[in-house]
Scaffold this motif. Structure first.
Motif, PDB file in Angstrom:
ATOM      1  N   HIS A   3       0.860  -1.184   0.000  1.00 34.17           N
ATOM      2  CA  HIS A   3       0.000   0.000   0.000  1.00 34.17           C
ATOM      3  C   HIS A   3       0.895   1.233   0.000  1.00 34.17           C
ATOM      4  CE1 HIS A   3      -3.766  -2.116   0.861  1.00 34.17           C
ATOM      5  NE2 HIS A   3      -3.001  -2.920   1.569  1.00 34.17           N
ATOM      6  N   HIS A   4       0.663   2.109  -0.955  1.00 38.40           N
ATOM      7  CA  HIS A   4       1.434   3.351  -1.051  1.00 38.40           C
ATOM      8  C   HIS A   4       0.791   4.372  -0.133  1.00 38.40           C
ATOM      9  CE1 HIS A   4       2.835   7.049  -3.289  1.00 38.40           C
ATOM     10  NE2 HIS A   4       3.940   6.426  -2.956  1.00 38.40           N
ATOM     11  N   LEU A   5       1.572   4.841   0.832  1.00 39.44           N
ATOM     12  CA  LEU A   5       1.037   5.790   1.812  1.00 39.44           C
ATOM     13  C   LEU A   5       1.215   7.234   1.395  1.00 39.44           C
ATOM     14  CD1 LEU A   5       2.386   4.118   5.057  1.00 39.44           C
ATOM     15  CD2 LEU A   5       0.091   3.945   4.099  1.00 39.44           C
ATOM     16  N   MET A   6       2.387   7.523   0.831  1.00 41.82           N
ATOM     17  CA  MET A   6       2.678   8.924   0.529  1.00 41.82           C
ATOM     18  C   MET A   6       3.763   9.011  -0.525  1.00 41.82           C
ATOM     19  SD  MET A   6       3.955  11.791   3.171  1.00 41.82           S
ATOM     20  CE  MET A   6       4.490  13.375   2.609  1.00 41.82           C
ATOM     21  N   ASN A   7       3.566   9.896  -1.476  1.00 35.64           N
ATOM     22  CA  ASN A   7       4.543  10.185  -2.512  1.00 35.64           C
ATOM     23  C   ASN A   7       5.634  11.074  -1.924  1.00 35.64           C
ATOM     24  OD1 ASN A   7       5.907  11.086  -4.783  1.00 35.64           O
ATOM     25  ND2 ASN A   7       4.066  11.641  -5.900  1.00 35.64           N
ATOM     26  N   ALA A  58      -4.254   6.985   8.956  1.00 39.75           N
ATOM     27  CA  ALA A  58      -4.866   7.825   9.988  1.00 39.75           C
ATOM     28  C   ALA A  58      -3.808   8.703  10.660  1.00 39.75           C
ATOM     29  CB  ALA A  58      -5.571   6.956  11.019  1.00 39.75           C
ATOM     30  N   ILE A  59      -2.647   8.131  10.934  1.00 41.29           N
ATOM     31  CA  ILE A  59      -1.549   8.893  11.545  1.00 41.29           C
ATOM     32  C   ILE A  59      -1.092   9.994  10.593  1.00 41.29           C
ATOM     33  CG2 ILE A  59       0.859   8.739  12.288  1.00 41.29           C
ATOM     34  CD1 ILE A  59       0.158   5.876  13.288  1.00 41.29           C
ATOM     35  N   LEU A  60      -0.946   9.648   9.309  1.00 38.00           N
ATOM     36  CA  LEU A  60      -0.519  10.632   8.305  1.00 38.00           C
ATOM     37  C   LEU A  60      -1.532  11.754   8.152  1.00 38.00           C
ATOM     38  CD1 LEU A  60       1.053   8.745   5.281  1.00 38.00           C
ATOM     39  CD2 LEU A  60       2.052  10.576   6.618  1.00 38.00           C
ATOM     40  N   GLN A  64      -0.577  15.570   8.697  1.00 41.95           N
ATOM     41  CA  GLN A  64      -0.663  16.517   7.585  1.00 41.95           C
ATOM     42  C   GLN A  64      -1.590  17.678   7.910  1.00 41.95           C
ATOM     43  OE1 GLN A  64      -1.552  13.821   4.365  1.00 41.95           O
ATOM     44  NE2 GLN A  64       0.608  13.703   3.799  1.00 41.95           N
ATOM     45  N   GLN A  65      -2.639  17.442   8.667  1.00 46.84           N
ATOM     46  CA  GLN A  65      -3.513  18.541   9.089  1.00 46.84           C
ATOM     47  C   GLN A  65      -2.757  19.495  10.015  1.00 46.84           C
ATOM     48  OE1 GLN A  65      -6.525  19.369   7.973  1.00 46.84           O
ATOM     49  NE2 GLN A  65      -6.436  21.196   9.254  1.00 46.84           N
ATOM     50  N   GLN A  66      -2.006  18.913  10.950  1.00 48.60           N
ATOM     51  CA  GLN A  66      -1.209  19.727  11.865  1.00 48.60           C
ATOM     52  C   GLN A  66      -0.141  20.505  11.108  1.00 48.60           C
ATOM     53  OE1 GLN A  66       1.066  17.396  14.583  1.00 48.60           O
ATOM     54  NE2 GLN A  66       1.994  19.158  15.586  1.00 48.60           N
ATOM     55  N   ARG A  67       0.535  19.869  10.168  1.00 54.66           N
ATOM     56  CA  ARG A  67       1.581  20.547   9.389  1.00 54.66           C
ATOM     57  C   ARG A  67       0.983  21.665   8.536  1.00 54.66           C
ATOM     58  NH1 ARG A  67       7.004  20.053   7.999  1.00 54.66           N
ATOM     59  NH2 ARG A  67       7.452  20.866   5.920  1.00 54.66           N
ATOM     60  N   PHE A  68      -0.186  21.412   7.961  1.00 54.50           N
ATOM     61  CA  PHE A  68      -0.852  22.447   7.167  1.00 54.50           C
ATOM     62  C   PHE A  68      -1.094  23.690   8.012  1.00 54.50           C
ATOM     63  CE2 PHE A  68      -4.842  24.546   6.079  1.00 54.50           C
ATOM     64  CZ  PHE A  68      -4.549  24.988   4.802  1.00 54.50           C
TER      65      PHE A  68
END
Length: 120
Positions: A3-7, A58-60, A64-68
């Motif tokens: 499963h690809h999680l992130m590019n 879910a962790i990502l 990503q919301q926090q980083r945004f």
């Protein structure tokens, strides 16, 4: 099945490091493929297990919301201080470099259009 999680193409090093640390902290069994130098392969974070993929996503999503939000605040602070702007601020900060870039753009456009002008 993997499963690809992130590019990882165009991902800053600090963000990739944060994600690695986050996966290590949460004991996510992931593996990583690096992006190619020429942008042909994307690279990324991968997992093998379906349950692990759901947990990692879910962790990502939370990260990503926090980083945004933190990046948005940092951008707004830079705008408030006048460090970020459009073309006019770039001309004021680096006039020679901006002028050189504009001249280069005009030369490239001219060379690209020149064969068509000669046809007519």
């Amino acid at each position: 099945m993997p499963h690809h999680l992130m590019n990882l193409r165009n991902v800053p090093d600090d963000e990739a490091d944060d994600i690695r640390a986050l996966f290590e902290e949460h004991d996510v069994r992931y593996y990583e493929t690096p992006p190619s130098r020429w942008g042909i392969s994307m690279g990324g974070f991968w997992v093998h297990d379906n349950d692990e993929a759901a947990r990692a996503k879910a962790i990502l999503k939370s990260y990503q919301q926090q980083r945004f939000e933190t990046q948005r605040r940092a951008y707004e602070e830079h705008v408030a201080r006048g460090e970020v702007g459009g073309i006019w601020s770039m001309i004021r900060r680096q006039p020679v470099r901006t002028l050189a870039a504009c001249v280069a753009i005009l030369v490239i456009i001219g060379l690209s259009v020149l064969p068509f002008i000669r046809l007519g």
